[in-house]
Design a protein around this motif. Structure first.
Motif: not given
Ligand code: SF4
Ligand code: SF4
Lengths: 718, 301
Positions: A539, A616, A620, A654-655, A658, A662, B117-118, B120-121
């Motif tokens: 990221d 995450t 991303n 959930a991860l 998302t 996204s 940055r996270d 949304g999570y």
């Protein structure tokens, strides 16, 4: 088949090939009729149905042989071995020597190469991508056809024949086309009768049942799920297609009818599907054998969902490495499907792979230049290339190594600025893309001129209406794909190049090239500096922006090149099998810090071990490159078992939710523990059931090469 | 702009409060627990580290050190940690990331940008952000600013604290924190002093103030066999739970030694207490002891 009989069969095959030179339909048909007793294998007592076989002989005719060959293919290495076979009679040996001499130049791939323009020949000098360094290579195959099995099962062979005769009556000027197509259907019937004859009267009840099914299918459309499986499987094999379409749609109604009629219950049905998986796995095509369940656009969603659920349950029970079961999903779909998929994945199954319709449909519409309605029919094949279900072909007939190209650009001349170097890189990619696209269309033209492949065309939209063979104007959407590797390494390398050579100018280009040429020998300090620069997968906008730009450059180069040669689409795929490892063998040290010969990054993933900022951050990063300019990018994710433990499961869901919400297009999740893998390298014999996803295919870990195993271990586990 | 000293930001944390979280680790801690797993968090200053395993023995660092703290040795760099003046020059020149400083300055805004940055999570998982350390409330103003900015974004906020800070430090953060993960290590005044170097009374006062606010509390109790696995301690934890209904759960954190190389890296000996790690059976027994004492919502982790 013994060697002498084999030679006699090859002799007949070659005679037929010569005899029917002026009639490609008849030639293909006669060759197929001669060769089937060789490549089709006998039914084993516990097989679910008949028709297993592989094109791995010395000589044959198929859209895609096991080696990098197509159409009328000849495998020289194998032929040499056969020639040396002590059991050959003198007569057969002499005959086979003649045959081999003839096919050495008559082999389709060989003839195709001769037809190349000088530009193609000079930039694609070799097709030995597994044995030589190179920037780009051609692949010879007509792969990735996804047939309209729904139509096949609705009409059966007799119904399809009727359809052809109706067409022939309506369009007498095209009669020969329809009659030739019908003759290929007769070939299917001939094979069914041949199999049935070999099984009838067997003491084994299963084999007798198969004989009965085959007999019935000669005269009518299938009426049960088992009959439907038999017909679709055998047809797929005989057509030379390696993928199984939207199976839940075409088998779902049969399943429902069987259950309604009391012929099957849940358990029996799952058992039958599991046996089907085993049969598919036996053929061993782990790069292909794709089938799709779930998703928008199925005409019988309820029945299809039931099949899909049973299909996932069968995966859990059978734990096989093929077929590559693919779950399409969209918001609003029956949640049981995703739940079942997650449960299977949590247990360590690598299937189903997850494809997000909400992202993929608009992406495919944009990449393919079709409407959203048409894009609903997107379907992945092989290692993850998208096509439009029975409406497009998009055979991946080229490989491009973006890292190798960057290294060559870096060595060629010196650059005044990063921009200068970037432009040189982009234009070099464009140069290779242009010849790859040209070779793609050459290959289609060659295949179109070599044979009609009617069994494919009969189950493809538009071919019959147009009275045109699938690769000769029949298919609605003639696309193509090119497999791209090394993009992540190239992007990470560009970060280093930009910084070291230009922004902070800590060294000259010549110094960098010299260090790379010596594989960092004596320059570990420099290599560490390279490794410490920003890397895709964290990221980090610097690295991710360059990765996005590299993706865009290669995708746009493909799109432009495809337009120039007249393809309806020509799109990059960031898939992976083990090609990232194979190509890496011959790719020198790279400025991202990678040693010479080590694997390139896999699919759209970061380089091994370079993603260090957590899941995450990785997700991303993976979300940044556009999904709308290519035909599929494999997103591998390896999760540790603890991510699916009671305490974490909801968070993991959930991860993933998302990520998909996204804009995540797909995920291929493997659940493994580092301990499993390390121990498996020490004691492979104890890990027959450990399955690991390497890019677009799944294989037992212990069956992978050492370097692939090491590459997996080097990737970060979460 | 309020700034402070951070030594790490971890993303996708699944074990520091509900849902998926980002955790900022703030430097500095008033306690000196003998089992501390983040020894680099204790000092409130920037602090030298050296990962010998990563060192390439290029000795670039030796040449730039203004304090003479570094010397070329036979197996990497020999370091006199006491001489280091935390100038950071060695870290800038090291190609391998083998040497450098723990702790870097960030503004609260910068921390929140990283958290963003996270976002949304957080939303989908019921997660949010957590401040940890060290003791985040040692930098109370900085911590409160991060929490306030995070609340503005609508995120769930948690603070992991040892509770051994003046209640005034708590009060600035209190309005912007949804959940407190309170490390409750020992319930005996003397032992707390001996093993953690802390003032028990201060912690109790902290808890009093915190509980009065009604904010949700999770007690995190490190489990150190032979030190705090007594029935007295179990009783004391249970008594706290009875007294303060806002203690929603008790989490048992078994002692581990994952942080042991960090000690060597900052020039400290590995704690002797790591020689006696609990096994599964001991943890289970401790859990049942706590349950027997009347604590309902207790689990590992
Ligand atoms: S600069 Fe880094 S790699 Fe070089 S000696 Fe110092 S610590 Fe080791
Ligand atoms: S931080 Fe500065 S003083 Fe400390 S060891 Fe590094 S160079 Fe020397």
């Amino acid at each position: 088949m013994d060697s002498n009989s084999k030679v006699r069969l090859f002799s007949d095959f070659t005679d037929a090939y010569l005899k029917w030179e002026g009639d490609i339909a008849k030639r293909a048909l006669e060759c197929m009729r001669i060769q089937y007793p060789l490549w089709l294998e006998p039914v084993e007592p516990d097989d679910l149905c008949a028709g297993r076989g592989e094109f791995d002989d010395e000589l044959g005719f198929t859209p895609q042989a096991l080696v990098n060959k197509f159409c009328y293919y000849f495998d020289e290495e194998k032929a040499e071995r056969l020639l040396a076979d002590a059991s050959l009679s003198d007569e057969c040996r002499c005959r086979f020597a003649e045959i081999a001499a003839f096919w050495k130049t008559e082999d389709s791939a060989c003839k195709l190469r001769k037809s190349y323009s000088s530009a193609v020949s000079s930039l694609l000098p070799s097709d030995d991508w597994k044995g030589e360094a190179g920037c780009a290579f051609p692949l010879y195959r007509m792969s990735g056809t996804q047939l309209d099995y729904d139509k096949l099962l609705r009409l059966g062979i007799p119904g399809l024949k009727q359809e052809l005769s109706r067409f022939a009556d309506e369009r007498p000027e095209c009669r020969k086309y329809y009659e030739d197509a019908a003759a290929e259907l007769d070939y299917v019937t001939e094979v069914m009768r041949w199999y049935a004859g070999s099984l009838r009267g067997s003491e084994n009840e299963n084999l007798n049942t198969i004989a009965g099914i085959l007999d019935a299918l000669c005269c009518r459309a299938p009426e049960t799920m088992r009959e439907a499986i038999q017909l679709s499987y055998l047809y797929c094999q005989l057509a030379g297609s390696l993928n199984f379409g939207r199976m839940d749609e075409y088998l779902g109604d049969f399943l429902a009818m069987d259950i309604e009629a009391g012929r099957l219950d849940r358990e029996l049905a799952i058992n039958m599907i599991g046996r089907y998986w085993k049969l598919i796995e036996k053929r061993g095509r782990v790069y292909d054998s794709r089938l799709t369940i779930g998703g928008k656009g199925r005409r019988n969603e309820k029945n299809a969902d039931r099949f899909a659920l049973y299909a996932i349950e069968a995966i859990r029970q059978v734990r096989c490495v093929a077929p590559q079961v693919t779950l399409r999903f969209y918001s609003g779909q029956n949640p049981e499907l995703a739940d079942a998929a997650m449960a299977a994945i949590a247990e360590g199954c690598t299937f189903p792979m997850l494809y997000n319709d909400d992202v993929n449909i608009p992406s495919v519409a944009s990449a393919f230049g079709v409407s959203n309605e048409e894009a609903v029919g997107y379907i992945p094949f092989g290692c993850g290339e998208y096509t439009l279900y029975h409406r497009s072909v998009g055979t991946p007939s080229g490989v491009i190594n973006l890292m190798q190209i960057l290294l060559e650009v870096l060595k060629r001349r010196s650059y005044d600025s990063y921009e200068d170097l970037w432009q040189a890189y982009v234009s070099e990619i464009g140069k290779y893309m242009a010849v790859l696209a040209e070779q793609e269309i050459c290959e289609y033209r060659f295949a179109g001129a070599a044979a009609p492949f009617h069994l494919i065309g009969i189950l493809y939209d538009d071919c019959l209406e147009r009275a045109a063979a699938v690769f000769d104007g029949g298919v609605r959407h003639l696309g193509g794909t090119v497999e791209s590797y090394g993009g992540t390494n190239a992007a990470d390398s560009l970060v280093v190049i930009r910084n070291f050579l230009f922004d902070s100018a800590i060294m000259t280009q010549g110094e960098m090239v010299r260090i790379l040429e010596t594989d960092f020998t004596g320059n570990e300090v420099f290599r560490q500096k390279c490794l410490s620069m920003p890397k895709y997968g964290n990221d980090d906008d610097i690295a991710d922006d360059i990765k996005t730009a590299v993706d865009r450059a290669v995708c746009e180069a493909a799109i432009d090149s495809g337009k120039k040669v007249g393809l309806d689409s020509y799109l990059v795929v960031f898939i992976n099998n083990d090609a990232n490892t194979v190509l890496g063998h011959y790719t020198g040290a790279s400025p991202d810090g990678r040693h010479s010969g080590l694997p390139l990054a896999n699919g759209n993933a970061p380089s091994g071990g370079c993603d260090r900022k957590g899941l995450t951050a990785l997700l991303n990063s993976m979300l940044k490159p556009s999904t709308r300019i290519h035909a599929g990018a494999v997103q591998n994710l390896k999760l540790s078992g603890r991510m699916f433990s009671d305490g974490c499961l909801l968070k993991t869901r959930a991860l993933l939710d998302t990520y998909f919400a996204s804009g995540g297009a797909q995920l291929m999740i493997t659940v493994v523990n580092r301990g499993d893998l390390e121990d498996a390298m020490l004691h492979p014999e104890n890990y027959g059931n450990l399955i690991v996803r390497v890019g677009g295919f799944s294989a037992r870990f212990i069956e992978l090469g050492r370097d692939v195993q090491e590459e997996i271990l080097s990737r970060t586990l979460y | 702009m309020v700034s402070g000293l951070v030594f790490d930001i971890q993303r996708c944390a699944l074990h520091d409060g509900p849902g998926i979280r980002s955790v900022a680790f703030l430097k500095g801690c008033p306690l000196r627990c003998l089992w501390c797993c983040n020894p680099e968090s204790q000092s409130a200053e920037r602090q030298l580290f050296y990962h010998s395993g990563k060192c390439l023995s290029c000795f670039g660092c030796v040449g730039v050190c203004p304090a003479g703290a570094l010397r070329a040795g036979t197996e990497g760099v020999e370091i006199d940690f006491g001489l280091c003046v935390s100038c950071g020059k060695c870290g800038k020149i090291c190609p391998a990331g083998a040497i450098g400083l723990y702790g870097y300055e960030m503004t609260a805004e910068e921390v929140v940008v990283e958290f963003e940055r996270d976002a949304g999570y957080y939303a989908s998982s019921g997660g949010g952000i957590t401040l940890s350390g060290g003791e985040p409330l040692m930098q109370a103003e900085f911590a409160s600013e991060i929490l306030m900015l995070s609340k503005k974004k609508g995120w769930h906020t948690a603070v992991e604290t040892c509770g051994t800070v003046p209640a005034v430090s708590l009060s600035t953060a209190l309005p912007f924190a949804d959940l407190f993960l309170l490390d409750f290590k020992l319930s005996d005044r003397e032992l707390f002093k001996e093993y953690a170097g802390g003032d028990y009374g201060m912690m109790m006062n902290f808890l009093e103030v915190l509980a009065a606010s009604g904010k949700e509390i999770i007690l995190r109790t490190v489990f150190v066999p032979g030190v705090n696995d007594t029935s007295n301690h179990a009783e004391a934890v249970a008594a706290l739970c009875r007294k303060y209904p806002c203690i929603a759960a008790v989490n048992v954190m078994p002692l581990h030694d994952y942080g042991k190389t960090k000690y060597t890296d900052i020039g400290r000996p590995v704690p002797e207490i790591y020689g006696n790690l609990p096994n599964e059976g001991q943890v289970d027994r401790w859990l049942s002891l706590l349950r027997e004492a009347g604590i309902e919502n207790v689990k590992k982790g």
